[in-house]
Design a protein around this motif. Sequence first.
Motif, mmCIF file in Angstrom:
data_model
loop_
_atom_site.group_PDB
_atom_site.id
_atom_site.type_symbol
_atom_site.label_atom_id
_atom_site.label_comp_id
_atom_site.label_asym_id
_atom_site.label_seq_id
_atom_site.Cartn_x
_atom_site.Cartn_y
_atom_site.Cartn_z
ATOM 1 N N MET A 61 43.081 28.650 53.067
ATOM 2 C CA MET A 61 43.420 27.902 51.863
ATOM 3 C C MET A 61 42.419 26.774 51.622
ATOM 4 N N ALA A 62 41.977 26.138 52.688
ATOM 5 C CA ALA A 62 40.981 25.065 52.558
ATOM 6 C C ALA A 62 39.660 25.617 52.048
ATOM 7 N N LEU A 63 39.306 26.810 52.506
ATOM 8 C CA LEU A 63 38.074 27.439 52.047
ATOM 9 C C LEU A 63 38.168 27.788 50.563
ATOM 10 N N VAL A 64 39.315 28.297 50.163
ATOM 11 C CA VAL A 64 39.546 28.610 48.743
ATOM 12 C C VAL A 64 39.465 27.341 47.904
ATOM 13 N N GLU A 65 40.051 26.267 48.413
ATOM 14 C CA GLU A 65 40.018 24.994 47.692
ATOM 15 C C GLU A 65 38.578 24.501 47.547
ATOM 16 N N ARG A 66 37.787 24.648 48.587
ATOM 17 C CA ARG A 66 36.388 24.213 48.514
ATOM 18 C C ARG A 66 35.614 25.051 47.505
ATOM 19 N N LEU A 107 30.794 37.534 49.644
ATOM 20 C CA LEU A 107 31.986 36.699 49.798
ATOM 21 C C LEU A 107 33.058 37.122 48.807
ATOM 22 N N LEU A 108 32.653 37.467 47.596
ATOM 23 C CA LEU A 108 33.612 37.912 46.579
ATOM 24 C C LEU A 108 34.379 39.138 47.053
ATOM 25 N N PHE A 109 33.661 40.126 47.570
ATOM 26 C CA PHE A 109 34.329 41.344 48.023
ATOM 27 C C PHE A 109 35.204 41.084 49.246
ATOM 28 N N ALA A 110 34.773 40.181 50.098
ATOM 29 C CA ALA A 110 35.600 39.815 51.249
ATOM 30 C C ALA A 110 36.922 39.208 50.792
ATOM 31 N N PHE A 111 36.857 38.329 49.795
ATOM 32 C CA PHE A 111 38.076 37.709 49.290
ATOM 33 C C PHE A 111 38.929 38.695 48.507
ATOM 34 N N MET A 112 38.301 39.654 47.839
ATOM 35 C CA MET A 112 39.071 40.675 47.135
ATOM 36 C C MET A 112 39.919 41.477 48.114
ATOM 37 N N ARG A 113 39.357 41.765 49.276
ATOM 38 C CA ARG A 113 40.117 42.511 50.287
ATOM 39 C C ARG A 113 41.305 41.696 50.799
ATOM 40 N N ILE A 114 41.092 40.393 50.978
ATOM 41 C CA ILE A 114 42.190 39.521 51.399
ATOM 42 C C ILE A 114 43.251 39.488 50.308
ATOM 43 N N TRP A 115 42.801 39.334 49.068
ATOM 44 C CA TRP A 115 43.684 39.202 47.924
ATOM 45 C C TRP A 115 44.557 40.440 47.762
ATOM 46 N N TYR A 116 43.988 41.619 47.991
ATOM 47 C CA TYR A 116 44.686 42.877 47.763
ATOM 48 C C TYR A 116 45.678 43.205 48.867
ATOM 49 N N SER A 117 45.566 42.540 49.986
ATOM 50 C CA SER A 117 46.426 42.819 51.131
ATOM 51 C C SER A 117 47.867 42.391 50.845
ATOM 52 N N ASP A 118 48.824 43.298 51.117
ATOM 53 C CA ASP A 118 50.239 43.015 50.828
ATOM 54 C C ASP A 118 50.742 41.790 51.585
ATOM 55 N N GLU A 119 50.290 41.622 52.820
ATOM 56 C CA GLU A 119 50.801 40.511 53.622
ATOM 57 C C GLU A 119 50.288 39.154 53.143
ATOM 58 N N ASN A 120 49.342 39.174 52.231
ATOM 59 C CA ASN A 120 48.805 37.913 51.717
ATOM 60 C C ASN A 120 49.280 37.606 50.294
ATOM 61 N N ALA A 121 50.455 38.113 49.938
ATOM 62 C CA ALA A 121 51.000 37.884 48.596
ATOM 63 C C ALA A 121 51.199 36.393 48.326
ATOM 64 N N LEU A 122 51.677 35.663 49.334
ATOM 65 C CA LEU A 122 51.888 34.226 49.162
ATOM 66 C C LEU A 122 50.554 33.520 48.950
ATOM 67 N N PHE A 123 49.552 33.899 49.697
ATOM 68 C CA PHE A 123 48.215 33.341 49.513
ATOM 69 C C PHE A 123 47.706 33.610 48.099
ATOM 70 N N ARG A 124 47.929 34.840 47.630
ATOM 71 C CA ARG A 124 47.492 35.234 46.289
ATOM 72 C C ARG A 124 48.132 34.341 45.225
ATOM 73 N N LYS A 126 49.395 31.297 45.670
ATOM 74 C CA LYS A 126 48.876 29.936 45.809
ATOM 75 C C LYS A 126 47.487 29.811 45.207
ATOM 76 N N LEU A 127 46.680 30.830 45.387
ATOM 77 C CA LEU A 127 45.337 30.829 44.833
ATOM 78 C C LEU A 127 45.398 30.774 43.308
ATOM 79 N N TYR A 128 46.278 31.566 42.735
ATOM 80 C CA TYR A 128 46.417 31.579 41.280
ATOM 81 C C TYR A 128 46.881 30.224 40.756
ATOM 82 N N LEU A 129 47.885 29.642 41.392
ATOM 83 C CA LEU A 129 48.396 28.342 40.952
ATOM 84 C C LEU A 129 47.325 27.254 41.079
ATOM 85 N N ALA A 130 46.512 27.354 42.130
ATOM 86 C CA ALA A 130 45.428 26.382 42.309
ATOM 87 C C ALA A 130 44.404 26.514 41.189
#
Length: 230
Positions: A61-66, A107-124, A126-130
Amino acid sequence: MTRSVKADEYAQKRNAILDVAQRYITTKGYEQMTTQDLLEALQISRGAFYHYFESKQALLMALVERIGEQAEQLVLPIVADRQLAAQDKLLSFFEALDQGKRENLDLLFAFMRIWYSDENALFRQKLYLARVKRLAPLLSQIIRQGIAEGVFTTAYPDQAARTFLSLQEDLGYATVELFFAESGKHPDISQLVKLGEATADALERVLGMQPGGLRQPWRENFSRWQALLS
């Protein structure tokens, strides 16, 4: 040692951890990256790591914020430019963000893989709200300028800004699905172009602007992506 010096040292060490994490996420993947990887690369103790980040997800989350802060710095001069017309600002706003993505494709594709992962729905979420919190007020400024100039006709600039980001979020979902739903297959870029044009059409309607004002520039932008990914 003064408080400002301590704060600078804290920020430098924190950023050093984020730099290494970003490199590992890009080359190894977020799920495969371990805290131990970071400790060994940085030659720090586990306690030192947890002094800056309480968990691996907090680090993410800190990396996304940066990254969000860096993106904001790209668009702030565009929003503040008094010589630039609103429609040109809107196009420049998203071109600046898009160029940043093209320049950091791994980095974009790496984050896309994180974003698409079902277990990271909460992260997704939070990222949108940020993104909404950071970008919606800037978009609203551009839209209000466009209303004053007579090129946008929406009566709801703040809500239009949020809708703008929401439609882009949906395009992001569609893009991720297109790239990763069929593993190993080359993505159909023409389908991505159609999705982008449909989104641009919807955004024009939200803003109440003349048809084609966004579609043609977006078509050109997707052509750049097509050339890059071919």
